[in-house]
Design a protein around this motif. Structure first.
Motif, PDB file in Angstrom:
ATOM      1  N   ASP A 104      -7.995   7.578  -0.429  1.00 36.02           N
ATOM      2  CA  ASP A 104      -7.741   8.640   0.221  1.00 36.02           C
ATOM      3  C   ASP A 104      -8.456   9.963  -0.257  1.00 36.02           C
ATOM      4  N   ALA A 105      -8.394   9.950  -1.603  1.00 33.51           N
ATOM      5  CA  ALA A 105      -8.983  11.226  -2.326  1.00 33.51           C
ATOM      6  C   ALA A 105     -10.230  11.262  -2.285  1.00 33.51           C
ATOM      7  N   ALA A 106     -11.128  10.263  -2.310  1.00 33.00           N
ATOM      8  CA  ALA A 106     -12.641  10.081  -2.062  1.00 33.00           C
ATOM      9  C   ALA A 106     -12.967  10.706  -0.616  1.00 33.00           C
ATOM     10  N   GLY A 107     -12.029  10.121   0.245  1.00 28.37           N
ATOM     11  CA  GLY A 107     -12.453  10.598   1.703  1.00 28.37           C
ATOM     12  C   GLY A 107     -13.960  10.154   2.157  1.00 28.37           C
ATOM     13  N   PHE A 108     -14.517   9.066   1.665  1.00 26.14           N
ATOM     14  CA  PHE A 108     -15.663   8.384   1.744  1.00 26.14           C
ATOM     15  C   PHE A 108     -16.064   8.079   3.182  1.00 26.14           C
ATOM     16  N   ASP A 109     -16.922   8.891   3.878  1.00 31.19           N
ATOM     17  CA  ASP A 109     -16.775   8.616   5.273  1.00 31.19           C
ATOM     18  C   ASP A 109     -18.433   8.671   5.622  1.00 31.19           C
ATOM     19  N   ALA A 110     -19.297   8.523   4.616  1.00 31.40           N
ATOM     20  CA  ALA A 110     -20.811   8.405   4.764  1.00 31.40           C
ATOM     21  C   ALA A 110     -20.960   6.928   5.553  1.00 31.40           C
ATOM     22  N   ARG A 111     -21.983   6.962   6.344  1.00 25.13           N
ATOM     23  CA  ARG A 111     -22.335   5.949   7.238  1.00 25.13           C
ATOM     24  C   ARG A 111     -24.012   5.694   6.621  1.00 25.13           C
ATOM     25  N   PRO A 112     -24.001   4.435   6.766  1.00 32.82           N
ATOM     26  CA  PRO A 112     -25.707   4.054   6.566  1.00 32.82           C
ATOM     27  C   PRO A 112     -26.363   4.618   7.673  1.00 32.82           C
ATOM     28  N   ALA A 128      -2.275  12.395  -8.045  1.00 30.65           N
ATOM     29  CA  ALA A 128      -1.608  11.597  -7.594  1.00 30.65           C
ATOM     30  C   ALA A 128      -0.253  11.081  -7.989  1.00 30.65           C
ATOM     31  N   GLY A 129      -0.323  11.712  -9.621  1.00 32.92           N
ATOM     32  CA  GLY A 129       0.969  11.348 -10.297  1.00 32.92           C
ATOM     33  C   GLY A 129       0.863  10.418 -11.417  1.00 32.92           C
ATOM     34  N   ALA A 130      -0.543  10.030 -11.537  1.00 27.30           N
ATOM     35  CA  ALA A 130      -0.624   8.732 -12.408  1.00 27.30           C
ATOM     36  C   ALA A 130      -0.914   9.455 -13.617  1.00 27.30           C
ATOM     37  N   ASP A 131      -0.905   8.717 -14.888  1.00 29.05           N
ATOM     38  CA  ASP A 131      -1.042   9.090 -16.225  1.00 29.05           C
ATOM     39  C   ASP A 131      -2.504   8.212 -16.655  1.00 29.05           C
ATOM     40  N   CYS A 132      -3.325   9.041 -16.741  1.00 30.12           N
ATOM     41  CA  CYS A 132      -4.819   8.359 -17.155  1.00 30.12           C
ATOM     42  C   CYS A 132      -4.513   8.452 -18.794  1.00 30.12           C
ATOM     43  N   VAL A 133      -4.831   7.322 -19.229  1.00 31.02           N
ATOM     44  CA  VAL A 133      -4.872   7.233 -20.851  1.00 31.02           C
ATOM     45  C   VAL A 133      -6.089   6.449 -21.487  1.00 31.02           C
ATOM     46  N   PRO A 134      -6.674   6.792 -22.537  1.00 33.57           N
ATOM     47  CA  PRO A 134      -7.839   6.124 -22.986  1.00 33.57           C
ATOM     48  C   PRO A 134      -7.566   4.851 -23.561  1.00 33.57           C
ATOM     49  N   ILE A 135      -8.114   3.786 -23.435  1.00 34.25           N
ATOM     50  CA  ILE A 135      -7.800   2.419 -23.983  1.00 34.25           C
ATOM     51  C   ILE A 135      -9.090   1.804 -24.641  1.00 34.25           C
ATOM     52  N   ARG A 136      -8.935   0.948 -25.557  1.00 35.22           N
ATOM     53  CA  ARG A 136     -10.055   0.245 -25.877  1.00 35.22           C
ATOM     54  C   ARG A 136      -9.986  -1.556 -25.335  1.00 35.22           C
ATOM     55  N   LEU A 137     -11.226  -1.680 -25.232  1.00 35.20           N
ATOM     56  CA  LEU A 137     -11.761  -3.025 -24.986  1.00 35.20           C
ATOM     57  C   LEU A 137     -12.798  -3.542 -25.620  1.00 35.20           C
ATOM     58  N   PRO A 138     -12.380  -3.717 -27.120  1.00 32.17           N
ATOM     59  CA  PRO A 138     -13.447  -3.849 -28.021  1.00 32.17           C
ATOM     60  C   PRO A 138     -14.463  -4.852 -27.727  1.00 32.17           C
ATOM     61  N   LEU A 167       0.818  -1.395   0.151  1.00 28.20           N
ATOM     62  CA  LEU A 167      -0.008  -0.066  -0.073  1.00 28.20           C
ATOM     63  C   LEU A 167       0.990   1.324  -0.011  1.00 28.20           C
ATOM     64  N   THR A 168       2.032   1.257   0.419  1.00 29.17           N
ATOM     65  CA  THR A 168       2.931   2.377   0.455  1.00 29.17           C
ATOM     66  C   THR A 168       3.812   2.551  -0.725  1.00 29.17           C
ATOM     67  N   GLY A 169       4.205   3.693  -1.031  1.00 24.23           N
ATOM     68  CA  GLY A 169       5.105   4.121  -2.160  1.00 24.23           C
ATOM     69  C   GLY A 169       4.182   5.004  -3.201  1.00 24.23           C
ATOM     70  N   GLY A 170       3.017   5.125  -3.074  1.00 23.68           N
ATOM     71  CA  GLY A 170       2.282   6.145  -4.031  1.00 23.68           C
ATOM     72  C   GLY A 170       2.274   5.433  -5.428  1.00 23.68           C
ATOM     73  N   ILE A 171       1.724   6.382  -6.427  1.00 29.28           N
ATOM     74  CA  ILE A 171       1.622   6.003  -7.927  1.00 29.28           C
ATOM     75  C   ILE A 171       2.077   6.733  -8.969  1.00 29.28           C
ATOM     76  N   ARG A 172       2.947   7.624  -8.569  1.00 34.01           N
ATOM     77  CA  ARG A 172       3.730   8.440  -9.416  1.00 34.01           C
ATOM     78  C   ARG A 172       3.948   7.851 -10.586  1.00 34.01           C
ATOM     79  N   GLY A 173       3.739   8.023 -11.969  1.00 32.61           N
ATOM     80  CA  GLY A 173       4.110   7.456 -13.144  1.00 32.61           C
ATOM     81  C   GLY A 173       3.232   6.193 -13.636  1.00 32.61           C
ATOM     82  N   LEU A 174       2.378   5.793 -12.533  1.00 33.25           N
ATOM     83  CA  LEU A 174       1.704   4.659 -13.043  1.00 33.25           C
ATOM     84  C   LEU A 174       0.654   5.174 -14.157  1.00 33.25           C
TER      85      LEU A 174
END
Lengths: 492, 95
Positions: free
Chosen positions: A478-486, A294-304, A256-263
């Motif tokens: 972490d980014a979403a910070g989802f803390d809603a409770r039912p 967070a440093g990742a590269d988001c790229v479009p892909i195809r899954l035809p 879980l540690t180390g981040g996603i820079r460049g992912l």
């Protein structure tokens, strides 16, 4: 101190280690929560005595300085896992009274590591369903409600009891199984984390079989870290399951540690489907922004071949189910409806013992495997499956992980979609492709719908790269910070 | 392909599931809908494609051919609806 049932697995582990509370106290809090939450119908069988016994044994180990990785952690077990001497129903009438004389490998490993069993959770019959409404033991209610609407909602399925138990703070974690989305979709519906590992990562031995080339065990928890902790105990080679893979179980928590820079994160165009609610598209875009920040590269892909995955699944899975469920014949365990001949006994037992959805799928399976139709349906579907896997393999030459929604909607009310099997099947449109390709996938709670219901985002990884999936999921969490409770936690 | 009442009764027989007469028509409708829906796969060109046999690239493990388990008929029979001595009991098959 906050309520013990609100803890995460990792926090409970720390609290137990520091002596803030005992495993017995932790078990008792959860047993009370389980009793208070009975209206949810999340459990088929409660095992409070066993929980106390296991918790006391855990406390005794800790006193001796022999604490185990999951020592004293109370878990709920999907009723598809065979548990020695404890009723195991798979949500079906046909397994009436079945007490396995053996323990599934995955649960045996959880107990080996010190975990405590609270009970067996309700589920769609034989894991066939996406709303937990096909169980012989009645539907499970989600602890969530739409804003200003008190109608009971489904928790998703098939691991609906496990999802409801974790969301409603009855268990710190639960086991699920995922054949076409049965861990990830209910996780999305109930605002928890659900991880389907790579096919072969966890042993299937002792788990009631649905579709053997797809079934996979996995954890359902309230945090990504907790999923990593549970997977570490559940995974591993088992000589009793020839499809379980003999490779080292990594330290998932360390991953879980180390981040996603460049992912490199792939965003598949084909998952943008007609009629998808705008709020799910918006959440998906927000997911991209979070990973990019967070440093990742988001790229479009195809899954035809994405659009054909569900149809192929509804040939392959019923075919395997019709074969696997042939064993329920009233001879060796469960229900028997007497008849004048062996055939009459088989037909009566199976006619009465299977619910309508299971009957539909077993019959579809028998049909697509029958003489004259095998090539047109079953073989065709297995060829399409090859193409679906190839789509992913090609995509993973360019990207490290794929980001998509988990489900095409938020939870719906109990009773909705029940008269149209295909409308129900469409719940799994985003989870089935990874299942068909055997890939690891996780659902992370990422936001709320306009009606105040949880929505999940899904990450799909390379085979046996649960580490990247978990690390990226941690960033999303972490980014979403989802803390809603039912809103409807009974007894809270 | 649409399945009629007779086809459904035949499939039920193959699957050894007793289906009440009154449910055959409904079931024929449901199964036909599902079968027509999966037939969308006909759009996919699979001429040069091998059917999948294993989703994970691995050789199936083999083990030594020896007995490694067993010897507890009581446990095996514990869940049987009916047993006689060390056997599962079923209605008479041969007169």
């Amino acid at each position: 101190m906050s309520r013990l049932t609100d803890l995460t697995i990792s926090a409970a582990r720390d609290g137990l280690a520091e002596g803030d509370f005992s495993a017995r106290e932790l078990a008792e809090s959860h047993i009370q929560a389980m009793e208070a939450a009975r209206p949810l119908n999340a459990f088929v069988t409660e095992t409070p005595e066993r929980a106390i016994q296991m918790a006391e044994a855990s406390d005794a180990r800790r006193v001796k300085g022999e604490a185990l990785p999951l020592d004293g952690i109370p878990l709920a077990i999907k009723d598809l896992y065979c548990t020695e001497g404890v009723l195991t129903t798979a949500g079906s009438h046909i397994l009436d009274g079945f007490r396995p004389p053996y323990e599934s490998t995955v649960t045996a490993q959880l107990w080996r590591d010190g975990a405590v069993m609270l009970g067996k959770t309700n589920m769609d019959e034989f894991a066939m369903g996406s709303a937990n409404v096909t169980s012989h033991y009645g539907p499970v209610e989600s602890p969530w409600r739409r804003e200003g609407d008190n109608r009971a909602l489904v928790p998703g399925g098939s691991s609906g009891g496990s999802a409801a138990a974790v969301a409603a703070r009855i268990a710190l974690g639960a086991t699920g199984t995922d054949t076409g989305g049965s861990i990830r979709q209910p996780a999305s519906f109930t605002g928890i984390v659900g991880l389907k590992p790579t096919y072969g990562r966890c042993s299937r031995w002792g788990i009631v079989a649905f579709a053997s080339s797809l079934d996979q065990a996995g954890p359902m928890t309230r945090t990504v870290r907790d999923a990593a902790i549970m997977l570490g105990s559940m995974a591993g080679h088992d000589p009793k399951d020839s499809t379980s893979v003999d490779r080292l179980v990594p330290d998932y928590e360390a991953a879980l540690t180390g981040g996603i820079r460049g992912l490199r994160v792939g965003v598949p165009a084909e998952y943008r489907m007609d009629g998808m609610p705008e709020e799910i598209e918006a959440l998906w875009r927000r997911g991209e922004e979070w990973l990019t920040a967070a440093g990742a590269d988001c790229v479009p892909i195809r899954l035809p071949h994405t659009k054909y995955a569900l149809a192929a699944y509804y040939i392959v899975a019923p075919a395997e189910a019709s074969s696997n469920l042939a064993r329920y014949d009233g001879v060796r365990y469960g229900l028997r409806v007497p008849g004048d001949s062996v055939d009459a006994m088989y037909e009566g037992t199976r006619g009465e013992g299977f619910g309508t959805e299971v009957r539909r799928r077993v019959m579809i399976g028998a049909y697509v495997l029958s003489a004259g139709y095998y090539d047109a349906y079953y073989l065709k579907a297995q060829k399409v499956r090859t193409l679906i896997l190839k789509d992913f393999t090609d995509a993973f030459e360019d990207v490290d992980v794929i980001l998509a929604p988990t489900a095409p909607s938020a939870a719906f009310a109990i009773g909705e979609k029940e008269d149209d099997p295909i409308a129900m099947y469409l719940n799994d449109v985003f989870t089935v492709p990874a299942s068909m390709a055997g890939l690891p996938g996780i659902s992370v709670p990422a936001g709320l719908s306009g009606e105040g219901l949880p929505l999940g985002l899904q990450l799909i990884g390379r085979p046996f790269d649960e580490e990247t999936v978990l690390r990226t999921a941690g960033v999303l969490e972490d980014a979403a910070g989802f803390d809603a409770r039912p809103p409807a936690i009974p007894g809270a | 392909m649409a399945l009629d009442r007779d086809a459904v009764a035949h499939i039920a027989k193959l699957a050894r599931i007793r289906v009440p007469e009154a449910e055959l028509d409904t079931l024929a409708g449901e199964l036909s809908t599902i079968i027509s829906w999966v037939e969308q796969l006909d759009e996919v060109d699979t001429d040069a494609v091998e059917p999948m046999t294993s989703v994970v690239a691995q050789r199936l493990k083999q083990r030594e051919d020896k007995v490694t388990d067993g010897g507890y008929p009581d446990k095996i029979l514990a869940n049987a609806p009916e047993s006689v001595a060390s056997y599962f009991a079923v209605p008479k098959v041969v007169e």
